[in-house]
Scaffold this active site. Structure first.
Site, PDB file in Angstrom:
ATOM      1  N   GLU A  93      41.461  39.139  35.954  1.00 37.81           N
ATOM      2  CA  GLU A  93      42.452  40.210  36.081  1.00 37.81           C
ATOM      3  C   GLU A  93      43.836  39.569  36.120  1.00 37.81           C
ATOM      4  O   GLU A  93      44.313  39.148  37.169  1.00 37.81           O
ATOM      5  CB  GLU A  93      42.219  41.038  37.347  1.00 37.81           C
TER       6      GLU A  93
ATOM      7  N   ASP B  64      39.460  38.297  40.466  1.00 39.46           N
ATOM      8  CA  ASP B  64      40.560  39.161  40.890  1.00 39.46           C
ATOM      9  C   ASP B  64      41.869  38.378  40.983  1.00 39.46           C
ATOM     10  O   ASP B  64      41.896  37.233  41.442  1.00 39.46           O
ATOM     11  CB  ASP B  64      40.215  39.764  42.261  1.00 39.46           C
TER      12      ASP B  64
END
Length: 486
Positions: free
Chosen positions: A246, A216
């Site tokens: 991400e 993330d």
């Protein structure tokens, strides 16, 4: 709860051709049972301890999670776990720390002198009581935060500790420096922090037997740490792990290309620019030039590193990166990511199952949201599993009507397909599939066009689609057989 539902659906997912499942953060979040996992409290609590008002996470218990992973493995479905390293939230104790406020639009610009505040920067995890890890997080482990408890003030504060006034170096500059994203930002220049997160990775791998990680917010994390962590995990893993980062920049694929260079190809990246192109097509309708759908995308530069998607948890309605897709455009977009050679496609849970929820909008009011299933998605998945193989011929030469063919391979009986889609009027296009298909009869397996087409001596024909729709043409023999046994 999700872990139990996932376990129940594993057989169906396997039959549809799903080979890996990216699951949401399995650890305890600061908002307890309501947490979706991104307000990280305790990485070592997978739904085992009574912390933040709950034992189970929003998705279930640790036991249910591990059982679901094992069941997935029995059906050869890999499990990709969501690792959230950028920040922690909802600390256990206040500390008096020295900070300076920064300009949120330019984090390199200080807008206050050094000041003392009280902040929730101490994480003791008293209920877990040092099981699995004895590490205590305090302000030395963090670089910034957004809340001064004694002042009841929300702002971006730079923590002044032994690492000075500078934020960490990132792969690109945004807001001056976008190290700080949310909650209490982790300081990766701290050796003890880096070692603890590597230790957690080893513990998680041994405990859960995951097959990879979705990392993330890597855009906001020192890339040197990400490289170090991946190298460490690879060194201890008995098998090759899959990593997808991400890195959210949906306007400029060049930034993703640079990050791939910085990470030296250690991971894949989510193709946010391609998602943005889908959104533009969705909102602009016939005015969007479909021949440019791959412009400024990662899939056009590094297809081997692109994880393509149509929608995700950040882009759904009422979320920070909200970009909801029009219903008519979803099947077109899914045909692009599922039936072409390039990229690793990722489908969104609500697009397969539907979803319904109530959440607050930016105005503070509640809104009821219904996300419809994409009715064509199961069939598109089966086409990918059974038919979408072999040489790809592109016909991306019209503003509204584009298509491509897949020639098929000998190992897959009756494989091959021709895809035609239009964001304007009804469309047609002459496309070839290869001479081995000469004389074969093709039909639209999505049942949008009823007519049959016989391919000429070159394995070509005029294929058709409805306006604002997609048709996938396959050998008629496929439809005469039992679909799941193609």
């Amino acid at each position: 709860m999700l872990w139990k539902n996932f376990a129940k659906e594993i057989l169906n997912l396997s039959q549809l051709g799903i080979t890996a499942a990216w699951l949401p953060p399995p650890f305890k979040g600061g908002t307890g049972a309501a947490s979706v996992g991104y307000d990280v409290y305790d990485l070592f609590d997978l739904g085992e301890f009574d912390q933040q008002g709950t034992v189970a996470t929003k998705y279930g218990t640790k036991e249910e999670f591990i059982k679901a992973v094992r069941k997935a493995h029995k059906k050869n479905i890999l499990v990709i776990a969501d690792a959230v390293f950028n920040h922690k939230a909802h600390g256990d104790e206040l500390e008096k720390i020295t900070v300076r406020k920064v300009n949120p639009e330019n984090r390199k610009e200080f807008i206050s002198e050094p000041m003392e505040i009280e902040a929730w920067t101490k994480f003791l995890f008293p209920v877990r009581n040092k099981k699995y890890s004895e590490f205590i997080w305090d302000y030395h482990c963090f670089s910034g935060l957004d809340w001064a408890e004694n002042l009841k003030e929300k702002a971006v504060f730079k923590i002044l500790n032994e690492y000075g006034e500078d934020w960490e170096k990132l792969a690109e500059e945004e807001y001056g420096n976008y190290d700080y994203l949310s909650f209490t930002d982790i300081e990766f220049r701290n050796l003890h922090v880096r070692e603890e997160l590597k230790y957690w990775g080893k513990w998680f791998l041994e405990t859960v037997d995951a097959d990879g990680f979705r990392l993330d917010a890597v855009k906001h994390i020192n890339p040197e740490f990400i490289n170090e962590w991946i190298d460490y995990m690879n060194s201890i893993s008995p098998r090759k792990l899959f990593y997808v980062g991400e890195y959210w920049n949906d306007q400029n694929a060049e930034s993703l290309k640079r990050y791939i260079e910085v990470s030296q190809g250690r991971m894949h990246l989510v193709d946010a620019p391609l998602h943005h192109n889908f959104y533009r097509a969705s909102t602009q309708g016939r005015d969007y030039d479909m021949s440019k759908i791959f412009e400024n995308t990662l899939i056009s530069h590094h297809p081997e590193r692109s994880v393509s998607f149509v929608s995700n948890h950040d882009s759904q309605p009422l979320q920070l990166l909200e970009k909801p897709m029009a219903d008519w455009c979803n099947p077109l977009s899914y045909s692009i990511i599922l039936l072409r050679e390039q990229g690793i496609p990722c489908i969104f849970y609500p697009d397969l199952y539907g979803a319904e929820y109530t959440d607050k909008g930016k105005d503070g009011n509640d809104y009821h949201i219904v996300l419809k299933k994409v009715n064509e998605l199961p069939t598109l998945l089966l086409i990918r599993k059974h038919l979408a193989y072999g040489k790809q011929r592109d016909y991306l030469d019209h503003k509204n009507t584009i298509g491509w063919t897949r020639e098929g391979i000998g190992e897959k009986r009756n494989s091959g397909c021709a895809v035609l889609l239009s964001n304007g009027d009804d469309g047609w296009k002459y496309m070839e599939m290869g001479k081995k298909h000469a004389g074969k009869v093709f039909v639209d397996c999505l049942n949008k066009i009823e007519k049959e087409i016989t391919l000429d001596k070159n394995g070509g024909a005029e294929f058709y689609c409805k306006g604002g729709s997609v048709s996938v043409w396959v050998n008629k023999k496929v439809m005469e057989s039992k679909w799941r046994r193609v």
